[in-house]
Motif scaffolding. Structure first.
Motif, PDB file in Angstrom:
ATOM      1  N   SER A 153       0.824  -1.210   0.000  1.00 14.70           N
ATOM      2  CA  SER A 153       0.000   0.000   0.000  1.00 14.70           C
ATOM      3  C   SER A 153       0.861   1.264   0.000  1.00 14.70           C
ATOM      4  N   LEU A 154       1.888   1.290   0.849  1.00 19.84           N
ATOM      5  CA  LEU A 154       2.687   2.503   1.005  1.00 19.84           C
ATOM      6  C   LEU A 154       3.644   2.741  -0.153  1.00 19.84           C
ATOM      7  N   SER A 504      -5.107  -0.891   4.985  1.00 20.46           N
ATOM      8  CA  SER A 504      -5.900  -2.041   5.411  1.00 20.46           C
ATOM      9  C   SER A 504      -6.498  -2.801   4.243  1.00 20.46           C
ATOM     10  N   CYS A 505      -6.922  -2.086   3.194  1.00 25.34           N
ATOM     11  CA  CYS A 505      -7.589  -2.732   2.047  1.00 25.34           C
ATOM     12  C   CYS A 505      -6.707  -2.735   0.802  1.00 25.34           C
ATOM     13  N   ARG A 506      -5.398  -2.505   0.971  1.00 25.72           N
ATOM     14  CA  ARG A 506      -4.449  -2.472  -0.138  1.00 25.72           C
ATOM     15  C   ARG A 506      -4.812  -1.400  -1.163  1.00 25.72           C
ATOM     16  N   ASN A 507      -5.349  -0.310  -0.670  1.00 24.63           N
ATOM     17  CA  ASN A 507      -5.712   0.837  -1.502  1.00 24.63           C
ATOM     18  C   ASN A 507      -6.809   0.532  -2.514  1.00 24.63           C
ATOM     19  N   THR A 508      -7.597  -0.525  -2.278  1.00 23.71           N
ATOM     20  CA  THR A 508      -8.706  -0.834  -3.181  1.00 23.71           C
ATOM     21  C   THR A 508     -10.000  -0.168  -2.732  1.00 23.71           C
ATOM     22  N   GLY A 509     -10.102   0.129  -1.440  1.00 18.96           N
ATOM     23  CA  GLY A 509     -11.329   0.699  -0.904  1.00 18.96           C
ATOM     24  C   GLY A 509     -12.340  -0.350  -0.467  1.00 18.96           C
TER      25      GLY A 509
END
Length: 577
Positions: A153-154, A504-509
């Motif tokens: 994610s980061l 938390s959601c791997r940037n998927t939303g």
């Protein structure tokens, strides 16, 4: 951020630490003596640390092992809320160092660096950062699963698929040289790569792994929450090695590349046994492989958790609690039909009931239920298995899928002789199920007298609870939902939300999925319509008049409650009439 009194961390020598750590696990009742001895022998034989062996053998879940090690070391465990929203000191600590050394900076100030480490016994990263910055390091322990999610994610790893070059030893290997392929598949780099792909997919909550040969490489994609994401691209030279390794794990014929093959793999990942269903098929550039991940630990057999409303749960409990008759769940592949049936079986499973299932394949093993795997190659197909089961004095029978007239007739016969039959079918709506069964060749009067209800369902993505935000057109959609639902409008205030993305959601939303459903109960009016050969449209109209919600309406109620997005609902449903 984490708050604690200590300003430094002392990490003992791993040899001394793990000498007594295993005994402490046994004393705490986390591990039995025999399992510890087994793990210690394996550690001595492979020259690996005890904690790594415990995970590989699946003797202890990663989360529990992590917490026990942290407690023994006197350090804190990093949680989801401790992950920063942006890379810390990216100008000093680059992404390559973070990934390769498996450390994640959490906080940097004038006094110290708070560092999350997957392996706190590796002191080199701490020494390097302390030398680079001149600051003391405060060590924290982070699960490998959470570390990977945070890094992806980061540092945008998932948005930039990377190519992994093939080992020169694998170049030019003929696919006809079976012995050489077998040797290559046993090489440590290939074993590590395949294990890494599987573990990464499990950590990402993927349902499937797609390994697809292309003209210039090998694409690896994961299906996460129903959507495919390209995760990495492998060099073309790795194709034979990777496919051979997976075939060996699944006990398939590595020399057969002209015909599709199916198999299964059972592998421990992060201390949990994971089942994978493997399917191969030849394509223009080589064999395409799909691995279906069957992780029982991620499936909670609870109607509420799956996304059903209180009213739907009450109706489902009544229909699956009938002494006889047929209850069907319908929808496309991957819409959660089998999970719903498993949940129904779990809810009625009791010592006084004899329950059988006939499946292809058995996806999850259920305690107290007799599950039969069909094997068409030896003549054990659905009809054969069902006829045998009827001689076993069952109370409830679950059929994985009604695929043909013969299976449908046996299901009818079983329900007429006092059994409750649960099964699935592929149709687009609840009312279409009746038409489909009649088209198969079932008589109207038999269907009218045995069918109790039909549940049509789809899966929509569940919004991440950590980062969802109000929809830009929330007021407009709230008005639209109010108009479309009318008297069926939920009593709660509207929370029309949209996806954003976070670690938390791997940037998927999104995080997980939930069901939207239309449940058609077959009452006296519907039975009369079936006997009268009424059309699918008339049957659906009468069911709606009796209170059935369309899939679209079920989806809108979940949009109203902030569980999913309006875009997801509209993408898989048609607007109700």
């Amino acid at each position: 951020m984490l708050r604690e009194p200590d300003l430094s961390s002392f990490i003992p020598d791993p040899v001394n630490f793990f000498d007594g750590f295993g005994t402490s696990l046994v004393d705490a009742g986390i591990l039995d003596e025999a399992s510890l001895v087994r793990a210690q022998r394996a550690a001595a034989k492979t020259n690996e640390r005890l904690d790594q062996v415990l995970l590989k053998l699946g003797l202890i879940p990663e989360t529990r092992l992590c917490s026990e090690i942290a407690a023994a070391l006197g350090i804190l465990v990093v949680g989801l809320d401790d992950i920063p929203i942006a890379p810390i000191s990216a100008e000093l600590i680059d992404a390559g160092f973070v990934r390769s050394r498996r450390v994640l900076p959490l906080q940097v100030d004038e006094e110290s660096i708070v560092l999350a480490e997957v392996d706190p016994f590796d002191g080199e990263p701490r020494e390097a950062l302390s030398y680079l910055t001149g600051l003391p390091i405060r060590t924290r322990l982070i699960e490998a699963t959470l570390f990977q999610r945070a890094v992806q994610s980061l540092y945008d790893e998932t948005s930039q698929p990377h190519e992994q070059n093939a080992d020169p030893r694998f170049d030019g290997v003929s696919e006809d040289d079976v012995e050489r392929l077998r040797d290559i598949a046993g090489e440590a780099p290939v074993i590590r790569l395949v294990n890494e792909i599987i573990a990464e997919a499990v950590d990402a909550r993927a349902s499937d792994i797609h390994i697809e040969p292309m003209q210039d490489g090998l694409d690896v994609r994961y299906r996460i929450d129903g959507h495919l994401h390209r995760m990495r691209t492998l060099a073309h030279g790795l194709q034979a090695a990777v496919s051979s390794r997976i075939k060996i794990m699944a006990r398939l014929d590595i020399a057969e590349r002209r015909m599709p093959q199916d198999g299964r793999i059972k592998a421990p990942v992060r201390g949990v046994d994971i089942d994978l269903r493997v399917s191969t098929i030849p394509t223009a550039f080589g064999e395409s492989i799909v691995l279906r991940i069957l992780d029982r630990s991620r499936v909670e057999l609870n109607f509420s958790t799956l996304g059903f409303s209180k009213g739907e749960i009450a109706d489902l409990s009544r229909l699956t609690g009938q002494p006889n008759g047929i209850f069907l769940v319908t929808g496309p592949t991957g819409s959660g039909k089998t999970t719903t049936l498993y949940t129904a079986l779990a809810s009625i499973n009791r010592p006084s009931a004899k329950i059988f299932t006939v499946e292809d394949p058995i996806e999850y093993q259920l305690a107290g239920i007799n599950q039969v795997q069909v094997q068409p190659s030896i003549g054990l197909d659905f009809p054969h298995a069902l006829r045998s089961i009827l001689r076993q004095d069952p109370d409830v029978i679950m059929i994985g899928e009604i695929r043909d007239l013969e299976t449908a007739k046996i299901a009818i016969q079983a329900s007429l002789t006092g059994h409750l039959v649960l099964s699935t079918l592929h149709t687009n709506s609840a009312a279409a199920t009746v038409t489909r069964l009649i088209d198969m060749g079932l008589e109207h009067f038999l269907l009218a007298s045995t069918l109790n209800g039909v549940l049509a369902q789809r899966l929509v993505r569940r919004l991440c609870p950590h980062c969802s935000e109000p929809h830009a057109d929330a007021l407009l959609w709230a008005e639209r939902i109010t108009h479309d639902l009318g008297r069926k409008l939920p009593s709660s205030l509207p929370r029309v939300m949209s996806a954003k993305g976070c670690p938390s959601c791997r940037n998927t939303g999104f995080s997980g999925r939930l069901a939207i459903a239309e449940l058609m109960t077959i009452g006296e009016r519907q039975r009369a319509q079936i006997l009268a050969h009424s059309s699918e449209v008339d049957l659906e109209a009468s069911a709606r008049a009796d209170g059935m919600n369309a899939l679209y309406e079920s989806g809108l109620s979940k949009v109203w409650s902030g569980m999913t997005t309006i875009e997801d609902v509209l993408s898989i449903t048609k607007v109700a009439p």
